[in-house]
Design a protein around this motif. Structure first.
Motif, mmCIF file in Angstrom:
data_model
loop_
_atom_site.group_PDB
_atom_site.id
_atom_site.type_symbol
_atom_site.label_atom_id
_atom_site.label_comp_id
_atom_site.label_asym_id
_atom_site.label_seq_id
_atom_site.Cartn_x
_atom_site.Cartn_y
_atom_site.Cartn_z
ATOM 1 N N SER A 90 0.821 -1.199 0.000
ATOM 2 C CA SER A 90 0.000 0.000 0.000
ATOM 3 C C SER A 90 0.859 1.255 0.000
ATOM 4 O O SER A 90 2.081 1.199 0.137
ATOM 5 C CB SER A 90 -0.915 -0.006 1.221
ATOM 6 O OG SER A 90 -0.143 -0.009 2.408
ATOM 7 N N PHE A 94 1.769 -0.110 4.989
ATOM 8 C CA PHE A 94 1.238 -0.875 6.102
ATOM 9 C C PHE A 94 0.518 -2.151 5.673
ATOM 10 O O PHE A 94 0.306 -3.050 6.492
ATOM 11 C CB PHE A 94 0.277 -0.013 6.923
ATOM 12 C CG PHE A 94 0.926 1.160 7.574
ATOM 13 C CD1 PHE A 94 0.369 2.423 7.502
ATOM 14 C CD2 PHE A 94 2.118 1.013 8.268
ATOM 15 C CE1 PHE A 94 0.979 3.509 8.110
ATOM 16 C CE2 PHE A 94 2.733 2.086 8.885
ATOM 17 C CZ PHE A 94 2.151 3.343 8.792
ATOM 18 N N THR A 95 0.130 -2.209 4.424
ATOM 19 C CA THR A 95 -0.604 -3.374 3.918
ATOM 20 C C THR A 95 0.178 -4.028 2.792
ATOM 21 O O THR A 95 0.630 -3.335 1.870
ATOM 22 C CB THR A 95 -1.992 -2.962 3.393
ATOM 23 O OG1 THR A 95 -2.736 -2.365 4.456
ATOM 24 C CG2 THR A 95 -2.750 -4.166 2.857
ATOM 25 N N THR A 96 0.353 -5.340 2.898
ATOM 26 C CA THR A 96 1.015 -6.101 1.849
ATOM 27 C C THR A 96 0.232 -7.378 1.565
ATOM 28 O O THR A 96 -0.432 -7.922 2.458
ATOM 29 C CB THR A 96 2.458 -6.486 2.251
ATOM 30 O OG1 THR A 96 2.429 -7.233 3.472
ATOM 31 C CG2 THR A 96 3.326 -5.250 2.449
ATOM 32 N N TYR A 97 0.307 -7.825 0.338
ATOM 33 C CA TYR A 97 -0.275 -9.102 -0.075
ATOM 34 C C TYR A 97 0.763 -9.846 -0.906
ATOM 35 O O TYR A 97 1.542 -9.232 -1.626
ATOM 36 C CB TYR A 97 -1.546 -8.905 -0.907
ATOM 37 C CG TYR A 97 -2.652 -8.165 -0.201
ATOM 38 C CD1 TYR A 97 -3.095 -6.928 -0.676
ATOM 39 C CD2 TYR A 97 -3.272 -8.703 0.919
ATOM 40 C CE1 TYR A 97 -4.120 -6.251 -0.051
ATOM 41 C CE2 TYR A 97 -4.295 -8.013 1.552
ATOM 42 C CZ TYR A 97 -4.712 -6.783 1.065
ATOM 43 O OH TYR A 97 -5.724 -6.108 1.705
#
Length: 121
Positions: free
Chosen positions: A51, A55-58
Motif C-alpha cells: 500500500s 502498512f498493507t502487503t499481499y
C-alpha cells in the motif's frame, strides 16, 4: 510516472536477489506498488503488492514466506527481497502502480520495463 525495475540476474537455487523499482516523474508514495512476473509461455502473474504507506502487503501463495516487499519513501523506491529462490521463480519481473494494493493486474496503470530473474537448479 516512469518506473525502472532493476536488480535481476542469474542465481542458484536457494540464493537471494533484491529487486528495486525506482520512480521518476511522480512521488511513488502516491501509489500502491505491485510486482508481477511472466515466465515464457505464461501469463503475467501477481507476486506481491504494498500500500501507499507500506502498512498493507499481499503476496501470492507461491512466494509467501520467501519474498518480502517493502518501500523506502525517501528514496522513492520499492523493493522485492527474494530469498530461497527456486527454478520456478525464473521470469521477467515487472513493477507497476495502482491506486490501491490489489492482486489484479488490470488495476495497475503504469508498468516498468521488467528485469530478468533466472534461477538455476
Amino acid at each position: 510516472v516512469q518506473l525502472q525495475a532493476s536488480g535481476g540476474g542469474l542465481v542458484q537455487a536457494g540464493g537471494s536477489l533484491r529487486l528495486s523499482c525506482a520512480a521518476s516523474g511522480r512521488t511513488l508514495s502516491m501509489y500502491a506498488v505491485g510486482w508481477f512476473r511472466q515466465a515464457p509461455g505464461n501469463g503475467r502473474e501477481f507476486v506481491a503488492t504494498i500500500s501507499r504507506a507500506g502498512f498493507t502487503t499481499y503476496y501470492a501463495d507461491s512466494v509467501k514466506g520467501r519474498f518480502t516487499i517493502s518501500r523506502d519513501i525517501a528514496k522513492n523506491t520499492v523493493y522485492l527481497e527474494m530469498n530461497s529462490l527456486k527454478p520456478e521463480d525464473t521470469a521477467v519481473y515487472y513493477c507497476a502502480v495502482a491506486s490501491i494494493p490489489t492482486i489484479n493486474r488490470y488495476d495497475y496503470n503504469y508498468w516498468g520495463q521488467g528485469t530478468q530473474v533466472t534461477v538455476s537448479s
